[in-house]
Design an enzyme around this catalytic site. Structure first.
Site, PDB file in Angstrom:
ATOM      1  N   CYS A 177       0.317   3.441   3.093  1.00 29.47           N
ATOM      2  CA  CYS A 177       0.919   2.830   4.282  1.00 29.47           C
ATOM      3  C   CYS A 177       2.422   3.071   4.313  1.00 29.47           C
ATOM      4  O   CYS A 177       3.010   3.303   5.374  1.00 29.47           O
ATOM      5  CB  CYS A 177       0.622   1.337   4.305  1.00 29.47           C
ATOM      6  SG  CYS A 177      -1.138   0.911   4.346  1.00 29.47           S
ATOM      7  N   CYS A 181       0.848  -1.210   0.000  1.00 30.98           N
ATOM      8  CA  CYS A 181       0.000   0.000   0.000  1.00 30.98           C
ATOM      9  C   CYS A 181       0.878   1.252   0.000  1.00 30.98           C
ATOM     10  O   CYS A 181       1.669   1.452   0.928  1.00 30.98           O
ATOM     11  CB  CYS A 181      -0.916  -0.027   1.225  1.00 30.98           C
ATOM     12  SG  CYS A 181      -1.893   1.465   1.455  1.00 30.98           S
TER      13      CYS A 181
END
Length: 295
Positions: free
Chosen positions: A73, A70
């Site tokens: 993230c 991600c």
């Protein structure tokens, strides 16, 4: 002279060896000093798994759900690591969960977006939806801004029965995915062949489950007592008694209707008799007046 020169050479060699040993020792100490702060920083950030997730039910926690692939993230990770360094000073545990390795926790907390951050205080969970900077995280904990957020309902809490079922479902889906990847990548079965295998497995597992349920039902309600002659005789006697009771009730109802009809008919006869008597009295009066007028 030769002996003195040899002694001086040996002393110089010993000094060089000692200097080399001291240099290696200093390099080792410097390396340890460089590595220790990094390891200490990593220790502040705890890792939550399916095996130890119940530890977050006690105390105060800030938990980040992330995935390595991600991009959001990856951007948040340095900030989250800096925030973890303040955990001991604030009295809060900073943790992270890799949803790719912990599918059970992903289902238990219903993670639909990444990264997702939860605040937990003594088993009460709240979802953090503020800005994702270190100062915002610090003020969220220090100023207790989490008190203004509505907690998650107990029905959807991670320890509820519903979320336990969701966790098991996510684990099962991950297991099926791993089996599919193994069959297609390691064994070499085509994708449609893997689908056929899972379809047949689902069919046979459903049949097996149905058979088990039939056995359980037959154990709880055995069929032998229904096929025994005594049971059928008792059942016939009960049905006959019910029929006789219905006939008696119908006869009583018919008798009551006849009595009502007789009462109605008798009342009508009385009315007819009274009417005829009144007509006879009128006729007699009329005849009597006519005789008086003739005289």
């Amino acid at each position: 002279m030769a002996s003195s020169v040899r002694r001086e050479g040996r002393g110089a060699g010993a000094v060089l060896r000692l200097n080399s040993v001291l240099g290696l020792y200093l390099l080792a100490v410097a390396f340890c000093l460089m590595v220790l702060p990094v390891s200490a920083k990593r220790d502040h950030l705890k890792v939550v798994t399916d095996g130890n997730w119940e530890d977050i039910l006690a105390g105060e926690w800030m938990i980040e759900f992330f995935a390595p692939w991600c991009p959001a993230c990856q951007q948040l990770q340095p900030v989250w690591n800096e925030f973890a360094e303040w955990g001991e000073d604030l009295g809060v545990n900073i943790a992270k969960v890799d949803v790719t390795e912990q599918p059970g926790l992903s289902g238990r907390f219903i993670i639909t977006a990444l990264p997702t951050i939860y605040h937990c205080k003594d088993g009460v969970f709240r979802r953090y939806q503020g800005a994702r900077t270190k100062d915002d995280f610090l003020s969220f904990i220090d100023e207790k801004k989490w008190q203004g957020i509505e907690p998650i309902s107990s029905w959807f809490g991670p320890s509820s029965f519903l979320m336990n079922m969701m966790s098991a479902l996510f684990k099962l889906s991950m297991f099926i995915r791993q089996c599919h990847n193994y069959l297609t990548e390691q064994v070499g079965i085509p994708v449609w062949g893997s689908y056929v295998i899972f379809a047949l497995a689902t069919l046979f597992s459903g049949l097996a489950l149905g058979l088990v349920l039939v056995f359980i039902a037959d154990f709880v309600f055995p069929s032998r007592r229904f096929s025994s002659p005594a049971y059928y005789q008792k059942k016939q006697a009960v049905e006959q008694a019910r029929r006789l009771q219905r006939l008696e009730e119908e006869q009583e109802a018919d008798g009551e209707e006849e009595e009502e009809d007789e009462d109605d008919y008798g009342g009508r006869e009385d009315e007819w008799q009274r009417g005829e008597a009144a007509e006879d009295a009128v006729r007699r009066r009329a005849v009597g007046r006519g005789e008086e007028e003739d005289t």
